[in-house]
Motif scaffolding. Sequence first.
Motif, PDB file in Angstrom:
ATOM      1  N   GLN A 165      -3.709   9.484   7.504  1.00 40.61           N
ATOM      2  CA  GLN A 165      -3.201  10.961   7.666  1.00 40.61           C
ATOM      3  C   GLN A 165      -2.048  10.351   7.809  1.00 40.61           C
ATOM      4  N   HIS A 166      -1.478   8.899   8.231  1.00 37.45           N
ATOM      5  CA  HIS A 166       0.032   8.757   7.719  1.00 37.45           C
ATOM      6  C   HIS A 166       0.666   8.266   6.752  1.00 37.45           C
ATOM      7  N   MET A 167      -0.533   7.889   5.679  1.00 36.89           N
ATOM      8  CA  MET A 167      -0.199   8.231   4.343  1.00 36.89           C
ATOM      9  C   MET A 167       0.760   8.984   3.601  1.00 36.89           C
ATOM     10  N   ASP A 168      -0.838   9.932   4.380  1.00 47.12           N
ATOM     11  CA  ASP A 168      -0.116  11.879   3.887  1.00 47.12           C
ATOM     12  C   ASP A 168       0.944  11.842   4.200  1.00 47.12           C
ATOM     13  N   ASN A 169       1.304  12.249   5.575  1.00 47.92           N
ATOM     14  CA  ASN A 169       2.288  12.463   6.430  1.00 47.92           C
ATOM     15  C   ASN A 169       4.180  11.628   5.695  1.00 47.92           C
ATOM     16  N   MET A 170       3.669   9.978   5.327  1.00 45.17           N
ATOM     17  CA  MET A 170       4.703  10.344   4.502  1.00 45.17           C
ATOM     18  C   MET A 170       4.577  10.770   3.007  1.00 45.17           C
ATOM     19  N   VAL A 171       3.548  10.832   2.541  1.00 50.55           N
ATOM     20  CA  VAL A 171       4.036  11.666   0.970  1.00 50.55           C
ATOM     21  C   VAL A 171       5.194  12.931   1.164  1.00 50.55           C
ATOM     22  N   ALA A 172       4.519  12.849   2.849  1.00 52.66           N
ATOM     23  CA  ALA A 172       5.372  14.897   2.159  1.00 52.66           C
ATOM     24  C   ALA A 172       6.875  14.627   2.970  1.00 52.66           C
TER      25      ALA A 172
ATOM     26  N   MET B 194      10.467   8.794   8.639  1.00 52.91           N
ATOM     27  CA  MET B 194       9.594   7.976   7.238  1.00 52.91           C
ATOM     28  C   MET B 194       9.425   6.172   7.912  1.00 52.91           C
ATOM     29  N   THR B 195      10.547   6.053   8.729  1.00 53.55           N
ATOM     30  CA  THR B 195      10.748   3.996   9.480  1.00 53.55           C
ATOM     31  C   THR B 195       9.352   4.661  10.883  1.00 53.55           C
ATOM     32  N   SER B 196       9.663   6.138  11.479  1.00 50.74           N
ATOM     33  CA  SER B 196       8.596   6.354  12.681  1.00 50.74           C
ATOM     34  C   SER B 196       7.354   6.285  11.570  1.00 50.74           C
ATOM     35  N   GLU B 197       7.247   6.466  10.792  1.00 48.24           N
ATOM     36  CA  GLU B 197       5.656   6.589  10.074  1.00 48.24           C
ATOM     37  C   GLU B 197       4.958   5.581   9.851  1.00 48.24           C
ATOM     38  N   LEU B 198       5.527   4.650   9.002  1.00 42.75           N
ATOM     39  CA  LEU B 198       5.559   2.811   9.072  1.00 42.75           C
ATOM     40  C   LEU B 198       5.813   2.448   9.937  1.00 42.75           C
ATOM     41  N   LEU B 199       6.233   2.318  11.361  1.00 46.75           N
ATOM     42  CA  LEU B 199       6.220   1.599  12.690  1.00 46.75           C
ATOM     43  C   LEU B 199       4.698   1.917  13.341  1.00 46.75           C
TER      44      LEU B 199
ATOM     45  N   ASP C 215      -6.418   6.001  -5.143  1.00 47.26           N
ATOM     46  CA  ASP C 215      -5.510   5.796  -4.411  1.00 47.26           C
ATOM     47  C   ASP C 215      -5.647   4.579  -2.996  1.00 47.26           C
ATOM     48  N   MET C 216      -6.999   5.319  -2.157  1.00 49.96           N
ATOM     49  CA  MET C 216      -7.623   5.201  -1.415  1.00 49.96           C
ATOM     50  C   MET C 216      -8.857   3.637  -1.117  1.00 49.96           C
ATOM     51  N   HIS C 217      -9.262   4.531  -2.795  1.00 48.10           N
ATOM     52  CA  HIS C 217     -10.427   3.445  -3.199  1.00 48.10           C
ATOM     53  C   HIS C 217      -9.610   1.569  -3.621  1.00 48.10           C
ATOM     54  N   VAL C 218      -8.231   2.032  -3.525  1.00 50.99           N
ATOM     55  CA  VAL C 218      -7.014   0.923  -4.919  1.00 50.99           C
ATOM     56  C   VAL C 218      -7.323   0.073  -2.760  1.00 50.99           C
ATOM     57  N   ILE C 219      -6.671   0.357  -2.107  1.00 52.11           N
ATOM     58  CA  ILE C 219      -5.966   0.286  -1.008  1.00 52.11           C
ATOM     59  C   ILE C 219      -6.921  -0.339  -0.836  1.00 52.11           C
ATOM     60  N   HIS C 220      -8.327   0.059   0.025  1.00 52.69           N
ATOM     61  CA  HIS C 220      -9.795  -0.368   0.738  1.00 52.69           C
ATOM     62  C   HIS C 220     -10.163  -1.736  -0.225  1.00 52.69           C
ATOM     63  N   GLU C 221      -9.921  -1.802  -1.318  1.00 51.21           N
ATOM     64  CA  GLU C 221     -10.959  -2.660  -1.754  1.00 51.21           C
ATOM     65  C   GLU C 221      -9.663  -3.752  -1.871  1.00 51.21           C
ATOM     66  N   THR C 222      -8.284  -3.725  -2.190  1.00 54.93           N
ATOM     67  CA  THR C 222      -7.769  -5.056  -2.050  1.00 54.93           C
ATOM     68  C   THR C 222      -8.088  -5.149  -0.875  1.00 54.93           C
ATOM     69  N   ASN C 223      -7.857  -4.377   0.657  1.00 55.80           N
ATOM     70  CA  ASN C 223      -7.389  -5.610   2.140  1.00 55.80           C
ATOM     71  C   ASN C 223      -8.692  -5.858   2.094  1.00 55.80           C
TER      72      ASN C 223
ATOM     73  N   TYR D 243       0.711  -1.034   0.298  1.00 59.54           N
ATOM     74  CA  TYR D 243       0.168  -0.223   0.142  1.00 59.54           C
ATOM     75  C   TYR D 243       1.006   0.962  -0.167  1.00 59.54           C
ATOM     76  N   VAL D 244       1.843   1.345   0.848  1.00 63.12           N
ATOM     77  CA  VAL D 244       2.888   2.436   0.791  1.00 63.12           C
ATOM     78  C   VAL D 244       3.409   2.110  -0.902  1.00 63.12           C
ATOM     79  N   THR D 245       3.872   1.335  -1.016  1.00 66.11           N
ATOM     80  CA  THR D 245       4.610   1.483  -2.766  1.00 66.11           C
ATOM     81  C   THR D 245       4.173   2.448  -3.514  1.00 66.11           C
ATOM     82  N   MET D 246       2.600   1.511  -3.195  1.00 66.51           N
ATOM     83  CA  MET D 246       1.832   2.228  -4.549  1.00 66.51           C
ATOM     84  C   MET D 246       1.341   4.155  -4.145  1.00 66.51           C
ATOM     85  N   TYR D 247       1.074   3.955  -2.932  1.00 64.74           N
ATOM     86  CA  TYR D 247       0.786   5.545  -2.775  1.00 64.74           C
ATOM     87  C   TYR D 247       1.521   6.173  -2.972  1.00 64.74           C
ATOM     88  N   LEU D 248       2.879   6.142  -2.722  1.00 67.13           N
ATOM     89  CA  LEU D 248       4.043   6.753  -2.426  1.00 67.13           C
ATOM     90  C   LEU D 248       4.262   7.288  -4.299  1.00 67.13           C
TER      91      LEU D 248
END
Length: 427
Positions: free
Chosen positions: A362-369, A398-403, A334-342, A309-314
């Motif tokens: 929120q954390h996904m958007d933080n990782m984009v920034a 980034m590591t903190s957001e992922l964890l 992206d969020m639609h694809v993530i929800h349906e894949t999940n 999910y993170v790879t696709m989103y970024l």
Amino acid sequence: MASIGAVRMFAPRTRVSSRVNKTNSLGRCQRSAVRPIGAAGATNPGVDDTTGFETMRKGVKVAAKENILTPRFYTTDFEEMEKLFSLEINPNLDMSEIEASLQEFKNDYNQTHFVRNETFKKAADNIQGDTRKIFIEFLERSCTAEFSGFLLYKELGRRLKVRTDNGIRARGIQPMKINPAVAEIFVLLSRDEARHAGFLNKALSDFNLALDLGFLTKNRTYTYFSPKFIVYATFLSEKIGYWRYITIYRHLQMNPQYQLYPLFEYFENWCQDENRHGDFLAAVLKAHPQLLNDWKARFWSRFFCLSVYVTMYLNDHQRQFFYETLGLNTTEFDMHVIHETNKTAARIFPEVLDTYNPKFKQHMDNMVAINEKLVAIDKNNAPDMVKKIQKLPHMASMTSELLTVFLMKPIDAGTVDLAPSQASMVY
């Protein structure tokens, strides 16, 4: 495989030559370093006058420089993969759904689907400027990902056939039947992926550029994954590919003014290849309950969901202009694809991420920034060592957001019974 590929964010990197990356008679993967190559990898590189892309020779594009988010080529421990599917080692292996999948692949529903017409070249000629460049990048990434799947599946199909003597008796090892049915399925999977990659590479030629896939085979970085990781990752990659393709197709059917290039008209049938591939890999997981029923399975299920999910989103947020050109809102798509894949993953994985938790996005958007800052550092003119130092605080963030996302309360899932009728529900 999905155009984004799978699990590049955290995968170990091992550069090997595909010609060296063959297996010995014991099935052990042999690795040998090859000389480093740059993005060009060409003796007489040039530049395409229209787009500014580097070319190896006229009409052949230099492959994009590899980084942590680019599509990768994969290899695995083929001896361990053989053990996973061996009918002699696993006499009670449930083959019912796997054999049903084999018949589906033999039917080859898309045998005559990928037939081009004159509209392709005409449409490509009408796409100019920045839009032309972003289309070429999309086609290249998609072609590379599909070709990666072809190489992996082809080798798995070759290795899972009956192992011949080939001198191994002299080492005290008896020839072993592997799994002809699974071997044939992987060969048919490679057929589909080769068809997709070839179709995409031909599309690139409409833009007067194409990839030298033979050169990529020999010189691309190959990332090692253990067999069970291959199964987890490719299942998710195929399913997320399905949801991406069908979502784009449906959107463009409702908004034909954004149908700039006829490739997308093929996505409805195309995505069913991805769906069938994913269903087969789900059957593989169900046939091996040890991959689904303990704490390690819960850990890796969440890990691979997060990685994909993170790879696709970024990736997609780095290329928002492409999705805007198609009339899509990148974040909503992206969020639609993530929800349906999940939801799809939850039918087989024991745990999945809670993607509807507001903190997830929120954390996904933080990782984009954070990723935007890392990209900006890559583009500056500082020495490489300085860039590495500049990146350190952002990599820590980034590591903190992922964890944080990984440790969020997951959703218990895993009905295990993947409804046979589920595929029909997506039409």
